[in-house]
Design a protein around this motif. Structure first.
Motif, PDB file in Angstrom:
ATOM      1  N   VAL A 162      29.424  68.418 -67.493  1.00 48.37           N
ATOM      2  CA  VAL A 162      29.933  67.410 -66.555  1.00 48.37           C
ATOM      3  C   VAL A 162      30.552  66.239 -67.316  1.00 48.37           C
ATOM      4  O   VAL A 162      31.634  65.749 -66.961  1.00 48.37           O
ATOM      5  N   LEU A 163      29.883  65.784 -68.374  1.00 48.44           N
ATOM      6  CA  LEU A 163      30.387  64.660 -69.164  1.00 48.44           C
ATOM      7  C   LEU A 163      31.754  64.971 -69.766  1.00 48.44           C
ATOM      8  O   LEU A 163      32.697  64.185 -69.628  1.00 48.44           O
ATOM      9  N   PHE A 164      31.885  66.116 -70.433  1.00 49.51           N
ATOM     10  CA  PHE A 164      33.157  66.449 -71.060  1.00 49.51           C
ATOM     11  C   PHE A 164      34.240  66.753 -70.035  1.00 49.51           C
ATOM     12  O   PHE A 164      35.411  66.446 -70.263  1.00 49.51           O
ATOM     13  N   THR A 165      33.870  67.312 -68.899  1.00 48.98           N
ATOM     14  CA  THR A 165      34.842  67.521 -67.827  1.00 48.98           C
ATOM     15  C   THR A 165      35.376  66.180 -67.345  1.00 48.98           C
ATOM     16  O   THR A 165      36.581  66.012 -67.140  1.00 48.98           O
ATOM     17  N   PHE A 166      34.489  65.211 -67.194  1.00 49.38           N
ATOM     18  CA  PHE A 166      34.890  63.867 -66.770  1.00 49.38           C
ATOM     19  C   PHE A 166      35.825  63.228 -67.799  1.00 49.38           C
ATOM     20  O   PHE A 166      36.872  62.680 -67.437  1.00 49.38           O
ATOM     21  N   ILE A 167      35.468  63.319 -69.061  1.00 47.28           N
ATOM     22  CA  ILE A 167      36.309  62.744 -70.122  1.00 47.28           C
ATOM     23  C   ILE A 167      37.679  63.403 -70.151  1.00 47.28           C
ATOM     24  O   ILE A 167      38.718  62.725 -70.197  1.00 47.28           O
ATOM     25  N   PHE A 168      37.722  64.748 -70.099  1.00 47.37           N
ATOM     26  CA  PHE A 168      38.999  65.459 -70.127  1.00 47.37           C
ATOM     27  C   PHE A 168      39.828  65.172 -68.878  1.00 47.37           C
ATOM     28  O   PHE A 168      41.061  65.133 -68.934  1.00 47.37           O
ATOM     29  N   SER A 169      39.175  64.953 -67.734  1.00 49.96           N
ATOM     30  CA  SER A 169      39.891  64.604 -66.507  1.00 49.96           C
ATOM     31  C   SER A 169      40.580  63.250 -66.646  1.00 49.96           C
ATOM     32  O   SER A 169      41.725  63.070 -66.209  1.00 49.96           O
ATOM     33  N   ILE A 170      39.871  62.299 -67.243  1.00 48.86           N
ATOM     34  CA  ILE A 170      40.466  60.970 -67.461  1.00 48.86           C
ATOM     35  C   ILE A 170      41.656  61.070 -68.408  1.00 48.86           C
ATOM     36  O   ILE A 170      42.713  60.487 -68.164  1.00 48.86           O
ATOM     37  N   VAL A 171      41.493  61.825 -69.493  1.00 52.93           N
ATOM     38  CA  VAL A 171      42.589  61.999 -70.455  1.00 52.93           C
ATOM     39  C   VAL A 171      43.793  62.662 -69.778  1.00 52.93           C
ATOM     40  O   VAL A 171      44.932  62.218 -69.950  1.00 52.93           O
ATOM     41  N   ALA A 172      43.553  63.698 -68.974  1.00 56.79           N
ATOM     42  CA  ALA A 172      44.646  64.378 -68.275  1.00 56.79           C
ATOM     43  C   ALA A 172      45.339  63.431 -67.304  1.00 56.79           C
ATOM     44  O   ALA A 172      46.578  63.426 -67.207  1.00 56.79           O
ATOM     45  N   SER A 173      44.573  62.602 -66.600  1.00 57.89           N
ATOM     46  CA  SER A 173      45.162  61.634 -65.668  1.00 57.89           C
ATOM     47  C   SER A 173      45.997  60.590 -66.400  1.00 57.89           C
ATOM     48  O   SER A 173      47.089  60.219 -65.949  1.00 57.89           O
ATOM     49  N   LEU A 174      45.491  60.101 -67.544  1.00 56.43           N
ATOM     50  CA  LEU A 174      46.249  59.128 -68.329  1.00 56.43           C
ATOM     51  C   LEU A 174      47.543  59.743 -68.865  1.00 56.43           C
ATOM     52  O   LEU A 174      48.603  59.087 -68.834  1.00 56.43           O
ATOM     53  N   LEU A 175      47.459  60.971 -69.345  1.00 62.47           N
ATOM     54  CA  LEU A 175      48.670  61.653 -69.819  1.00 62.47           C
ATOM     55  C   LEU A 175      49.665  61.861 -68.679  1.00 62.47           C
ATOM     56  O   LEU A 175      50.877  61.722 -68.876  1.00 62.47           O
ATOM     57  N   ASP A 176      49.170  62.198 -67.499  1.00 62.11           N
ATOM     58  CA  ASP A 176      50.044  62.333 -66.325  1.00 62.11           C
ATOM     59  C   ASP A 176      50.788  61.033 -66.058  1.00 62.11           C
ATOM     60  O   ASP A 176      51.998  61.041 -65.816  1.00 62.11           O
ATOM     61  N   ARG A 177      50.069  59.925 -66.101  1.00 55.74           N
ATOM     62  CA  ARG A 177      50.706  58.625 -65.838  1.00 55.74           C
ATOM     63  C   ARG A 177      51.720  58.263 -66.922  1.00 55.74           C
ATOM     64  O   ARG A 177      52.767  57.706 -66.629  1.00 55.74           O
ATOM     65  N   LEU A 178      51.392  58.572 -68.174  1.00 51.33           N
ATOM     66  CA  LEU A 178      52.322  58.268 -69.268  1.00 51.33           C
ATOM     67  C   LEU A 178      53.574  59.137 -69.213  1.00 51.33           C
ATOM     68  O   LEU A 178      54.676  58.652 -69.449  1.00 51.33           O
ATOM     69  N   ILE A 179      53.394  60.411 -68.925  1.00 52.79           N
ATOM     70  CA  ILE A 179      54.518  61.346 -68.960  1.00 52.79           C
ATOM     71  C   ILE A 179      55.312  61.351 -67.659  1.00 52.79           C
ATOM     72  O   ILE A 179      56.541  61.307 -67.673  1.00 52.79           O
ATOM     73  N   PHE A 180      54.600  61.386 -66.519  1.00 55.71           N
ATOM     74  CA  PHE A 180      55.263  61.587 -65.238  1.00 55.71           C
ATOM     75  C   PHE A 180      55.281  60.363 -64.334  1.00 55.71           C
ATOM     76  O   PHE A 180      55.781  60.429 -63.221  1.00 55.71           O
ATOM     77  N   GLY A 181      54.721  59.255 -64.779  1.00 53.33           N
ATOM     78  CA  GLY A 181      54.701  58.053 -63.959  1.00 53.33           C
ATOM     79  C   GLY A 181      53.435  57.969 -63.119  1.00 53.33           C
ATOM     80  O   GLY A 181      52.556  58.826 -63.197  1.00 53.33           O
ATOM     81  N   PRO A 182      53.359  56.934 -62.277  1.00 53.92           N
ATOM     82  CA  PRO A 182      52.126  56.684 -61.527  1.00 53.92           C
ATOM     83  C   PRO A 182      51.763  57.766 -60.507  1.00 53.92           C
ATOM     84  O   PRO A 182      50.622  57.853 -60.076  1.00 53.92           O
ATOM     85  N   THR A 183      52.710  58.591 -60.117  1.00 51.01           N
ATOM     86  CA  THR A 183      52.399  59.638 -59.131  1.00 51.01           C
ATOM     87  C   THR A 183      52.214  61.004 -59.775  1.00 51.01           C
ATOM     88  O   THR A 183      52.074  62.001 -59.071  1.00 51.01           O
ATOM     89  N   GLY A 184      52.205  61.063 -61.102  1.00 51.27           N
ATOM     90  CA  GLY A 184      52.077  62.343 -61.791  1.00 51.27           C
ATOM     91  C   GLY A 184      50.693  62.951 -61.647  1.00 51.27           C
ATOM     92  O   GLY A 184      49.683  62.275 -61.844  1.00 51.27           O
ATOM     93  N   ILE A 185      50.645  64.221 -61.300  1.00 50.69           N
ATOM     94  CA  ILE A 185      49.362  64.917 -61.160  1.00 50.69           C
ATOM     95  C   ILE A 185      49.408  66.314 -61.780  1.00 50.69           C
ATOM     96  O   ILE A 185      48.490  67.104 -61.584  1.00 50.69           O
TER      97      ILE A 185
END
Length: 163
Positions: free
Chosen positions: A27-50
């Motif tokens: 659960v901990l690593f899933t949470f961490i990787f989810s945050i990283v994926a969300s941050l990368l989405d925002r950096l690459i695709f903007g605020p609506t990137g998913i």
């Protein structure tokens, strides 16, 4: 990290038992990787990137279900509780959407407000799902059955015997 990798390798293994340590590190690593994926989405695709977080969510769905089932097995509970939770959630959302769309269409034609029944269904159903989720959460916190149970040998005892 080894617990996360172990769960990924056992991504369709719904039998056996999972220790609290295995489950909560997953659960901990899933949470961490989810945050990283969300941050990368925002950096690459903007605020609506998913895209990345959506792909990660799909990737992690089966391992997440499997480790939760194995965790329940460790507490000598059936993994069907997870199935019932997700099934109840899906049914609640589908009914809510179908019922809500009917009244949304009526509102576009000038009808007033949502009916009381829809509001009551939404609140009561939502509270029931929250209660069900809390129950699953509490069960995941409980220690596993010592010794063998109907789902297999005690993984904690096996690991301690190896060390």
């Amino acid at each position: 990290m080894k617990w996360f990798v172990k769960c990924i390798r056992n991504y369709v293994n719904f039998s056996g038992r999972a220790r609290r340590k295995e489950y909560w590190f997953f659960v901990l690593f899933t949470f961490i990787f989810s945050i990283v994926a969300s941050l990368l989405d925002r950096l690459i695709f903007g605020p609506t990137g998913i895209l990345l977080s959506g792909l990660f969510g799909l990737f992690i769905l089966l391992p997440q279900l499997a480790v939760m089932v194995r965790r329940l097995h460790d507490t000598n509970r059936s993994g069907k509780w997870v199935l019932w939770y997700y099934l109840a959630s899906i049914i609640w959302v589908v009914i809510l959407l179908a019922w809500g769309m009917k009244y949304f269409a009526a509102a576009l034609q000038g009808a007033a407000g949502l009916p009381v029944g829809l509001s009551i269904f939404a609140i009561v159903g939502g509270l029931a799902l929250v209660g069900f989720g809390i129950t699953l959460f509490v069960w995941s916190l409980l220690p596993g059955t010592q010794g063998e149970n109907r789902y297999g040998a005690d993984p904690k005892a096996e690991e301690e015997a190896r060390n």
